[in-house]
Design an enzyme around this catalytic site. Structure first.
Site: not given
Ligand code: ADE
Ligand code: ZN
Length: 334
Positions: A17, A197, A200
């Site tokens: 990630h 992503h 929640e």
């Molecule tokens: N893009 C880059 N990092 C992110 C994150 N932590 N959450 C959502 N979008 C992102």
């Molecule tokens: Zn991210």
């Protein structure tokens, strides 16, 4: 360096990630800005680094998208990807699965060819020159429309055999997974693995039940829903957790409050990752080292979370076996 830090740093590890646009170190951002004639709001890389103080996800995303303006040509996408892979290799990463969100660039007139070819060529060169294995996950923005995401999917089809997965990031509030049900169905229908992503518990549940994703990025609050946590554990759906990102974006007040240990205790396939390393001041090694200290993780816990990374990686069973054997050999000699 303590013995434990050296052990963590030297161990063969994954990164599952990490956003390539979020790996721009301030010095490289300034170099690219100069090369491309882009004016930045800061006078020096140090001043930019000092601006990395965020109150929440949105305050980070504002700066992150601003930084994206310096990436314009294929060579820029090559350079930022190559720089990350060089650093990752130094930190013991042997398998890197990286996000790139082309909409930040195509919406400004940069061609999709520049983005894809620059990133993929850097990955190929890093494999040849350093032996690091990597793959690209194309990420769509959830704050844009489902139509925009579908358009992105069409644009990247010429590279479909080079794409590991389709992911989704961006502003979460008000943009639930359910907004993208058709998009994810289409991705799966075209044979892509998917991730999203989701912090929640309700978003994690939607992601699993409605979108049928293969991995969850973050997943911090999933333990609040016992049934959901059981399902994630049972189905071995991995969580790509990013502790220092959570700390800097005020998702947790202290790493001592981080749910990583509780996730592991609940039998979840939790992995540790860096998200956007310069913005959050840490690559995978630092994330592991800081969690080990804050959560009093044993060497056994560290080995387990690192092994989880290889269990969760989008690789063949043969590669998985080879990487896990390398971890066992390392631990055996430590
Ligand atoms: N893009 C880059 N990092 C992110 C994150 N932590 N959450 C959502 N979008 C992102
Ligand atoms: Zn991210």
């Amino acid at each position: 360096m303590t013995e434990m830090s050296a052990f963590i740093r030297g161990m063969p590890k994954t990164e599952l990630h990490m956003h390539i646009e979020g790996s721009l170190e301030p010095e490289l951002m300034f170099a690219l800005a100069r090369r491309n004639g882009v004016k930045l709001r800061w006078e020096t890389p140090e001043a930019l680094r000092a601006a990395y103080r965020f109150s929440d996800l949105q305050s980070f995303l504002d700066l992150y998208f601003e930084g994206c303006r310096v990436l314009m040509h294929e060579v820029d996408f090559y350079d930022v990807t190559a720089a990350y892979l060089r650093k990752a290799h130094e930190h013991g990463i042997v398998r890197a699965e990286l996000f790139m969100g082309p909409q930040s660039f195509t919406s400004r007139g940069v061609s999709i060819d520049c983005v894809m070819n620059g990133v993929l060529r850097a990955m190929d060169d890093a494999k040849r020159e350093r032996g690091i294995s990597s793959g690209l996950m194309v990420s769509a923005h959830r704050h844009r429309t489902e139509g925009d995401a579908l358009e992105l999917l069409d644009q990247v089809m010429p590279w479909s055999d080079r794409i590991l997965a389709i992911g989704m990031g961006g502003a979460e509030i008000g943009n639930p997974p359910s907004k993208f049900k058709s998009f994810f169905r289409e991705c799966r229908g075209r044979g892509f693995r998917t991730t999203i992503h989701a912090g929640e518990a309700s978003y994690v549940r939607e992601a699993v039940e409605l979108l049928e994703v293969d991995r969850i990025d973050h997943g911090n609050s999933c333990l609040a829903d016992h049934g959901l946590a059981r399902e994630l554990a049972h189905r071995r759906i991995a969580l790509t957790v990013c502790p220092l990102s959570n700390l800097r974006l005020n998702v947790v007040r202290s790493l001592r409050d981080h749910p990583l240990r509780a996730m592991m205790d609940a039998g979840l396939l939790a992995t540790v990752n860096s998200d956007d390393p310069p913005y959050f001041d840490g690559y995978v090694s630092e994330n592991l080292i800081e969690c080990q200290r804050a959560l009093q993780l044993s060497q056994e816990d560290i080995v387990r979370v690192v092994r989880n990374g290889f269990e969760a990686a989008f690789i063949t069973e043969e590669e998985r076996h080879r990487f896990l054997t390398a971890v066992d050999t390392y631990v055996g000699h430590a």
